[in-house]
Design a protein around this motif. Structure first.
Motif, PDB file in Angstrom:
ATOM      1  N   VAL A  83       0.846  -1.199   0.000  1.00 40.98           N
ATOM      2  CA  VAL A  83       0.000   0.000   0.000  1.00 40.98           C
ATOM      3  C   VAL A  83       0.878   1.245   0.000  1.00 40.98           C
ATOM      4  CG1 VAL A  83      -1.952  -1.090   1.163  1.00 40.98           C
ATOM      5  CG2 VAL A  83      -0.158  -0.069   2.531  1.00 40.98           C
ATOM      6  N   ARG A  84       0.283   2.404  -0.269  1.00 38.20           N
ATOM      7  CA  ARG A  84       1.050   3.654  -0.339  1.00 38.20           C
ATOM      8  C   ARG A  84       1.561   4.072   1.042  1.00 38.20           C
ATOM      9  NH1 ARG A  84      -2.266   8.018  -1.173  1.00 38.20           N
ATOM     10  NH2 ARG A  84      -0.797   9.403  -2.116  1.00 38.20           N
ATOM     11  N   LYS A  85       0.641   3.910   2.017  1.00 35.06           N
ATOM     12  CA  LYS A  85       0.958   4.393   3.354  1.00 35.06           C
ATOM     13  C   LYS A  85       1.928   3.437   4.026  1.00 35.06           C
ATOM     14  CE  LYS A  85      -1.616   5.300   7.219  1.00 35.06           C
ATOM     15  NZ  LYS A  85      -2.820   4.976   7.893  1.00 35.06           N
ATOM     16  N   GLU A  86       2.965   3.992   4.680  1.00 29.76           N
ATOM     17  CA  GLU A  86       3.940   3.105   5.310  1.00 29.76           C
ATOM     18  C   GLU A  86       3.346   2.472   6.566  1.00 29.76           C
ATOM     19  OE1 GLU A  86       8.641   3.256   6.296  1.00 29.76           O
ATOM     20  OE2 GLU A  86       7.591   5.105   5.822  1.00 29.76           O
ATOM     21  N   MET A  87       3.537   1.170   6.694  1.00 31.12           N
ATOM     22  CA  MET A  87       3.021   0.455   7.872  1.00 31.12           C
ATOM     23  C   MET A  87       4.184  -0.329   8.475  1.00 31.12           C
ATOM     24  SD  MET A  87      -0.416   0.710   7.794  1.00 31.12           S
ATOM     25  CE  MET A  87      -1.077  -0.751   8.563  1.00 31.12           C
ATOM     26  N   HIS A  88       4.178  -0.499   9.763  1.00 31.42           N
ATOM     27  CA  HIS A  88       5.200  -1.328  10.416  1.00 31.42           C
ATOM     28  C   HIS A  88       4.462  -2.418  11.172  1.00 31.42           C
ATOM     29  CE1 HIS A  88       7.624   2.060   9.374  1.00 31.42           C
ATOM     30  NE2 HIS A  88       6.896   2.846  10.142  1.00 31.42           N
ATOM     31  N   GLN A  89       4.471  -3.579  10.622  1.00 32.35           N
ATOM     32  CA  GLN A  89       3.654  -4.613  11.242  1.00 32.35           C
ATOM     33  C   GLN A  89       4.099  -6.009  10.851  1.00 32.35           C
ATOM     34  OE1 GLN A  89      -0.174  -3.803   8.844  1.00 32.35           O
ATOM     35  NE2 GLN A  89       0.035  -6.007   8.878  1.00 32.35           N
ATOM     36  N   VAL A  90       3.716  -6.966  11.684  1.00 31.88           N
ATOM     37  CA  VAL A  90       3.768  -8.347  11.225  1.00 31.88           C
ATOM     38  C   VAL A  90       2.323  -8.735  10.927  1.00 31.88           C
ATOM     39  CG1 VAL A  90       5.842  -8.934  12.550  1.00 31.88           C
ATOM     40  CG2 VAL A  90       3.589  -9.405  13.519  1.00 31.88           C
ATOM     41  N   ARG A  91       2.174  -9.632   9.955  1.00 27.30           N
ATOM     42  CA  ARG A  91       0.825  -9.992   9.506  1.00 27.30           C
ATOM     43  C   ARG A  91       0.574 -11.472   9.787  1.00 27.30           C
ATOM     44  NH1 ARG A  91      -1.405 -12.429   4.820  1.00 27.30           N
ATOM     45  NH2 ARG A  91      -3.328 -11.466   4.044  1.00 27.30           N
ATOM     46  N   ILE A  92      -0.350 -11.722  10.684  1.00 30.21           N
ATOM     47  CA  ILE A  92      -0.723 -13.105  10.995  1.00 30.21           C
ATOM     48  C   ILE A  92      -1.908 -13.470  10.100  1.00 30.21           C
ATOM     49  CG2 ILE A  92      -1.657 -14.643  12.776  1.00 30.21           C
ATOM     50  CD1 ILE A  92      -0.339 -12.691  14.848  1.00 30.21           C
ATOM     51  N   ALA A  93      -1.743 -14.516   9.322  1.00 24.24           N
ATOM     52  CA  ALA A  93      -2.854 -14.984   8.484  1.00 24.24           C
ATOM     53  C   ALA A  93      -3.336 -16.315   9.055  1.00 24.24           C
ATOM     54  CB  ALA A  93      -2.389 -15.162   7.049  1.00 24.24           C
ATOM     55  N   VAL A  94      -4.603 -16.362   9.374  1.00 21.66           N
ATOM     56  CA  VAL A  94      -5.172 -17.568   9.985  1.00 21.66           C
ATOM     57  C   VAL A  94      -5.763 -18.450   8.887  1.00 21.66           C
ATOM     58  CG1 VAL A  94      -6.791 -18.440  11.711  1.00 21.66           C
ATOM     59  CG2 VAL A  94      -5.732 -16.192  12.021  1.00 21.66           C
ATOM     60  N   SER A  95      -5.563 -19.757   9.059  1.00 24.44           N
ATOM     61  CA  SER A  95      -6.213 -20.713   8.162  1.00 24.44           C
ATOM     62  C   SER A  95      -7.095 -21.608   9.017  1.00 24.44           C
ATOM     63  CB  SER A  95      -5.160 -21.563   7.446  1.00 24.44           C
ATOM     64  OG  SER A  95      -5.793 -22.655   6.796  1.00 24.44           O
ATOM     65  N   VAL A  96      -8.203 -22.041   8.438  1.00 25.62           N
ATOM     66  CA  VAL A  96      -9.109 -22.905   9.191  1.00 25.62           C
ATOM     67  C   VAL A  96      -8.390 -24.204   9.581  1.00 25.62           C
ATOM     68  CG1 VAL A  96     -10.155 -24.089   7.197  1.00 25.62           C
ATOM     69  CG2 VAL A  96     -11.513 -23.694   9.257  1.00 25.62           C
ATOM     70  N   SER A  97      -7.325 -24.533   8.858  1.00 32.12           N
ATOM     71  CA  SER A  97      -6.628 -25.789   9.149  1.00 32.12           C
ATOM     72  C   SER A  97      -5.594 -25.672  10.273  1.00 32.12           C
ATOM     73  CB  SER A  97      -5.960 -26.325   7.874  1.00 32.12           C
ATOM     74  OG  SER A  97      -5.071 -25.354   7.368  1.00 32.12           O
ATOM     75  N   HIS A  98      -5.368 -24.489  10.819  1.00 26.43           N
ATOM     76  CA  HIS A  98      -4.442 -24.371  11.957  1.00 26.43           C
ATOM     77  C   HIS A  98      -4.994 -25.155  13.156  1.00 26.43           C
ATOM     78  CE1 HIS A  98      -2.688 -20.485  10.162  1.00 26.43           C
ATOM     79  NE2 HIS A  98      -1.738 -21.401  10.168  1.00 26.43           N
ATOM     80  N   THR A  99      -4.101 -25.872  13.813  1.00 25.72           N
ATOM     81  CA  THR A  99      -4.541 -26.665  14.974  1.00 25.72           C
ATOM     82  C   THR A  99      -4.490 -25.801  16.243  1.00 25.72           C
ATOM     83  OG1 THR A  99      -2.296 -27.370  15.489  1.00 25.72           O
ATOM     84  CG2 THR A  99      -3.548 -28.763  13.954  1.00 25.72           C
ATOM     85  N   GLU A 100      -5.148 -26.295  17.280  1.00 27.81           N
ATOM     86  CA  GLU A 100      -5.121 -25.575  18.570  1.00 27.81           C
ATOM     87  C   GLU A 100      -3.692 -25.456  19.078  1.00 27.81           C
ATOM     88  OE1 GLU A 100      -7.765 -26.969  21.652  1.00 27.81           O
ATOM     89  OE2 GLU A 100      -9.429 -26.902  20.224  1.00 27.81           O
ATOM     90  N   GLU A 101      -2.896 -26.513  18.849  1.00 26.40           N
ATOM     91  CA  GLU A 101      -1.496 -26.495  19.320  1.00 26.40           C
ATOM     92  C   GLU A 101      -0.728 -25.381  18.615  1.00 26.40           C
ATOM     93  OE1 GLU A 101      -2.932 -29.482  18.163  1.00 26.40           O
ATOM     94  OE2 GLU A 101      -3.472 -29.865  20.245  1.00 26.40           O
ATOM     95  N   GLN A 102      -0.979 -25.212  17.323  1.00 29.89           N
ATOM     96  CA  GLN A 102      -0.273 -24.155  16.584  1.00 29.89           C
ATOM     97  C   GLN A 102      -0.638 -22.769  17.133  1.00 29.89           C
ATOM     98  OE1 GLN A 102      -1.385 -25.641  12.467  1.00 29.89           O
ATOM     99  NE2 GLN A 102       0.637 -24.765  12.067  1.00 29.89           N
ATOM    100  N   VAL A 103      -1.933 -22.594  17.390  1.00 30.21           N
ATOM    101  CA  VAL A 103      -2.400 -21.295  17.890  1.00 30.21           C
ATOM    102  C   VAL A 103      -1.796 -21.048  19.275  1.00 30.21           C
ATOM    103  CG1 VAL A 103      -4.448 -20.011  18.626  1.00 30.21           C
ATOM    104  CG2 VAL A 103      -4.505 -21.322  16.502  1.00 30.21           C
ATOM    105  N   SER A 104      -1.788 -22.089  20.131  1.00 27.84           N
ATOM    106  CA  SER A 104      -1.220 -21.928  21.483  1.00 27.84           C
ATOM    107  C   SER A 104       0.261 -21.601  21.408  1.00 27.84           C
ATOM    108  CB  SER A 104      -1.363 -23.213  22.303  1.00 27.84           C
ATOM    109  OG  SER A 104      -2.686 -23.579  22.345  1.00 27.84           O
TER     110      SER A 104
END
Ligand SMILES: Cc1ncc(COP(=O)(O)O)c(C=O)c1O
Length: 375
Positions: free
Chosen positions: A331-352
């Protein structure tokens, strides 16, 4: 850069190491779905790898028509047209609508594909404050425009925010304009049946709204599409140089689209599970004191004031076996971030595990900040 040595499931292999993967846009896990892989292999066996011609000349196959019918029926529209990429969709649409607008109004955080789509000869280009319908109204009022084309992302890919179409569309109507929503990240995810932001806001039947969409994210495949009236799709087929003069979508990709739409239709629960999982994770991250956004989408940013912290967090997670990229595009505007993308296939262990690491990093950073202030 994360070098992939594997498919992009909820885990990946990169440089020989296995990582938990919270990146990309494989929201429904369909990019690695066994049923879609099987359909793709079958299509390659029957049609080969490429139709080696544009749709306009000799490259239209029966499966293109099947895919376009399936997309039209998914979207509840008369017809749909597919082309090489979601990125191209905005250019194709703005190209074929030429003549019906003289000003383009763009959200200031719009995706790069929207910026690239602005025709060079358009009389005026206006940027309105991010998601701010009042500012849009004010700018349109001041410009005196009565034929503006307003264009916004439906879900913003970095922040996961949803464009407030319930406020933007009345402004567009008030000024006799048209609204284009790039719903790349909302297709298959938002709305009762996954039609995207227009469905979420009850605007599906509105004539002055167009959507540009992609099969490369929730649908797990590739290729852009636009659905609408037969008049609109005919315009694209007859007027768009991009559509007419580029090679047709290849057989494996077309087959993937058909198969994923079938799965999407048979499993409406997938997107509900995804949104619920994402919401719980987002809340947990906010409760830890991280800055994020508050919306029901699978994109969860962790936002910082400067790039160093964001880079450090991404690096820390990677060292500990989790991929969450630092993002500074598109995007044009500068952002400083990490981007977490969730998938329905992520397990509870991964999220924890992800939450545990976020907690650790925060504690580590708060301690080092305290030390900095002591000495
Ligand atoms: C808002 C938006 N529009 C368009 C695109 C391009 O879609 P595709 O990757 O299918 O070309 C993207 C992809 O990153 C996007 O985020």
């Amino acid at each position: 850069m994360v070098l992939l040595n594997s498919e992009v499931g909820n885990f990946i292999i990169s440089n020989g190491r296995r990582y938990s993967y919270f990146a990309g846009n494989n929201y429904l896990g369909l990019a690695v779905d066994a049923r879609i892989k099987a359909a793709v292999i079958k299509a390659v066996e029957k049609y080969g790898v490429n139709f080696s011609a544009s749709r306009h000349t000799t490259g239209t196959a029966d499966i293109h028509l099947e895919l376009e019918n399936a997309l039209a029926s998914f979207k509840g529209k008369e017809d749909a047209v597919v082309f090489a990429s979601g990125f191209q969709g905005n250019s194709i649409l703005l190209e074929v609508l030429k003549g019906s607008y003289s000003t383009v109004c763009i959200d200031q955080s719009a995706h790069a594909s929207i910026l690239a789509a602005i025709p060079s000869n358009v009389a005026g280009v206006i940027f309105y404050d991010h998601c701010d319908a009042d500012h849009l109204d004010e700018l349109l009022e001041n410009s005196g425009s009565s034929d503006a084309l307003v264009i916004t992302d439906g879900i913003f890919p970095l922040t996961g925010e949803i464009a407030p179409l319930d406020r933007i569309y009345p402004v567009v109507r008030k000024h006799h304009g048209i609204l284009v929503v790039d719903d790349a990240h909302a297709t298959g995810i938002l709305g009762d049946t996954g039609k995207g932001t227009t469905e979420l806001f009850g605007l599906c039947g509105e004539e002055r709204i167009y959507q540009t969409e992609t099969m490369s994210k929730a649908l797990g495949g590739y290729g852009g599409f636009i659905s609408g009236s037969r008049t609109l799709t005919a315009l694209i087929r007859e007027r768009s140089a991009t559509y007419q003069a580029s090679t047709a979508l290849p057989p494996p990709i077309v087959a993937a689209g058909i198969a994923s739409l079938r799965i999407l239709g048979d499993n409406p629960d997938l997107r509900h599970q995804l949104l619920e999982k994402s919401w719980l994770l987002r809340q947990a991250i906010a409760e830890m004191g991280y800055r994020t956004t508050a919306c029901r989408t699978p994109i969860i940013p962790v936002i910082f004031d400067a790039p160093e912290k964001a880079r450090d967090l991404s690096h820390f997670l990677e060292e500990n076996g989790v991929i969450v990229p630092y993002m500074n595009y598109p995007v044009r505007k500068e952002m400083h971030q990490v981007r977490i993308a969730v998938s329905v296939s992520h397990t509870e262990e991964q999220v924890s595990q992800l939450l545990e690491l976020l907690k650790k990093w925060k504690t580590k950073n708060e301690n080092s900040q305290n030390q900095e202030s002591i000495y």
